[in-house]
Design an enzyme around this catalytic site. Structure first.
Site, PDB file in Angstrom:
ATOM      1  N   TYR A 132      22.949  21.283  49.202  1.00 36.71           N
ATOM      2  CA  TYR A 132      22.987  23.002  48.727  1.00 36.71           C
ATOM      3  C   TYR A 132      23.318  23.124  47.128  1.00 36.71           C
ATOM      4  CZ  TYR A 132      23.324  27.742  50.187  1.00 36.71           C
ATOM      5  OH  TYR A 132      23.465  29.098  50.483  1.00 36.71           O
ATOM      6  N   LYS A 159      18.559  22.499  49.892  1.00 39.84           N
ATOM      7  CA  LYS A 159      18.095  23.841  49.574  1.00 39.84           C
ATOM      8  C   LYS A 159      18.373  24.256  48.212  1.00 39.84           C
ATOM      9  CE  LYS A 159      19.942  28.585  51.078  1.00 39.84           C
ATOM     10  NZ  LYS A 159      19.032  29.225  50.565  1.00 39.84           N
ATOM     11  N   TYR A 180      35.735  23.886  44.557  1.00 40.10           N
ATOM     12  CA  TYR A 180      36.817  24.177  43.892  1.00 40.10           C
ATOM     13  C   TYR A 180      37.029  24.026  42.430  1.00 40.10           C
ATOM     14  CZ  TYR A 180      41.338  25.753  42.026  1.00 40.10           C
ATOM     15  OH  TYR A 180      42.456  26.551  41.626  1.00 40.10           O
ATOM     16  N   THR A 225      25.340  30.778  52.736  1.00 38.23           N
ATOM     17  CA  THR A 225      26.027  32.003  51.714  1.00 38.23           C
ATOM     18  C   THR A 225      25.743  33.274  52.351  1.00 38.23           C
ATOM     19  OG1 THR A 225      25.559  30.417  49.991  1.00 38.23           O
ATOM     20  CG2 THR A 225      25.904  32.907  49.460  1.00 38.23           C
TER      21      THR A 225
END
Lengths: 306, 306
Positions: A141, A171, A111, A48
């Site tokens: 993630y 993470k 999405y 990110t």
């Protein structure tokens, strides 16, 4: 052993050329800096903070082989390969593993909102099936504020039971320590070979004490050396002071849009203003934010430009 | 005149092969059906109902030329080309315009949440700059429930002022009629050449009366012929009855996950079960949902399998 070493990771920022493409040479030089004097045990590019989802497929696919050619150690890199399309996710992951980088950080398909656990399981199962290699190491993630698609402990456990060590860790960018604890509790954490990485170095010791594997953070782009100091300080007052310094730096970083702040700090460190370029929709800091950041860095004793 | 004709559009569903790739031949045949007996004035492939963001870049890039080779009229197609990466968005759009399809439906970059209007403007401006052709026609795609990145009337107006007719319209999938009205008010609607398309055919007449251009809907995959009946019915009791039938069909469709329901209905219509395949993270209807949908279709007088 193909699994990434544990420790302090920076979610590395990405330098862009004027035309929006990635400056690969500059990124590799920067990752070398992070892995050296920058104080990182490892780097997580195209996450990110690395604007990974804003980089074109063409550029993302070319990165791992460039890292390999540059000799960046394969157990010190976790490439972000998540994508809304499972087909793209497979291609990105394949480009990493073919270059020797078996460790990948994989967002859920982000999405469609409120997907079923069956649908999320199918996305990760597709990746395992298509790569079809026991050396693959997937880090899930979890970043609900950004992906808007959380990963539940039940889903993590189900994936781990289905695919064993291939589901290597998670993470946790939720910023919620109780969430990290729930994942460690559900999986056994490092004692069971499951590496949970909270996203904030402010959680370093609390995390390690419950069985996390280290930190993958945006602000360690600038402040990983402080974290290493805290990590290696003798227990007691010295370590407490070092952790106070880490927490002060983290607090400073989170006062600003993280990616823009890290890029501005790198522009100052390197004397290269092109670092402040961002991919849409992110934008650089304003002049006022730059001035405030500079003052804040002085306040925490961090290097700032003269 | 490169602009897509106004009217009733289906956000076309996408057939997948077993390996997850798009069955291009089947998609083209299906779009021909939609544009013929299916009752559509136009089709919008690779939108949300078309699982566009779940299709690999490789497959998305190949679609427009296949449509062109098949002779699908270029003013009856609006390709979805949005992507989290502006570079990918440009490549997807370029593949469409090079095949003669100048009309594209473009989501905002949807990974980063709460981006600034400056950042969103930069994303669309980059597309205009890189395509660099006056014939480009961009339809902004407002779908806050799914993208989690709304497009404000102020941003729409700013883009329209900067790029004129290239900013050709907006698909409003918010389901909020007042939002569509706000965009029509801000732009002037069809009277000023700005084509707003609400996402539900239940808003057909209300929309047309305030200056929208038609409908781009998921449920018109199955029910566009009903909409045409209502559109061409004489005002009065006949039209009212036809619109009641349209609204009943729309209400039925929205009781189920839309994409899965439309694919199940097409599987029944065509006798081809492979239509029920979905790309992760979406999943087909359960057996119980199929049974309920069949009963609902009978209730509204729609064709169902024996």
């Amino acid at each position: 052993m193909t699994k990434a070493r544990r420790g302090i990771y920076a979610a590395a920022i990405t330098p862009f050329n004027k035309d929006g493409s990635v400056n690969v040479t500059k990124l590799i030089g920067y990752c070398r800096h992070l892995l050296g004097e920058g104080g990182c045990d490892g780097v997580a590019p195209t996450g990110t903070t690395g604007e990974g989802c804003s980089i074109s497929m063409r550029d993302r696919l070319a990165l791992p082989s460039a890292f390999a050619e540059a000799g960046i150690e394969t157990d010190r890199v976790i490439f972000g390969t998540g994508a809304p399309s499972s087909g793209d996710n497979v291609e990105l992951t394949r480009s990493a593993v073919e270059a020797g980088y078996w460790n990948v950080l994989v967002l859920p398909p982000y999405y469609y909102k409120s997907p079923s656990d069956d649908g999320l399981f199918a996305y990760y199962a597709n990746l395992v099936d298509k790569i079809a290699h026991d050396d693959l190491r997937i880090y899930l993630y979890h970043f609900p504020q950004m992906s808007a698609v959380p990963l539940s402990p039940a889903l993590v456990t189900r994936l781990r039971e289905a695919f064993g060590p291939i589901i290597a860790g998670l993470k946790d960018s939720s910023g919620d320590f109780e969430q990290s604890r729930a994942i460690v509790d559900a999986t056994g954490g490092v004692a069971e070979g499951f590496d949970v990485y909270p996203s904030s170095e402010a959680m370093l010791w609390d995390g390690l004490s419950i069985g996390t594997a280290g930190i993958i953070s945006g602000s360690t782009n600038a402040f990983a050396a402080r974290v290493q100091t805290a990590l290696h300080a003798p227990e007691g007052a010295t370590r407490d002071r070092a952790m106070d310094s880490v927490k002060a730096a983290r607090t400073t970083a989170t006062k600003y849009p993280m990616v823009a702040a890290m890029k501005q700090i790198e522009a100052w460190r390197s004397g290269d203003d092109s670092w402040t370029r961002q991919a849409p929709p992110l934008v650089p800091l304003s002049d006022a934010q730059c001035a405030a950041l500079k003052a804040d860095l002085e306040g925490i004793g961090a290097p700032v430009p003269s």
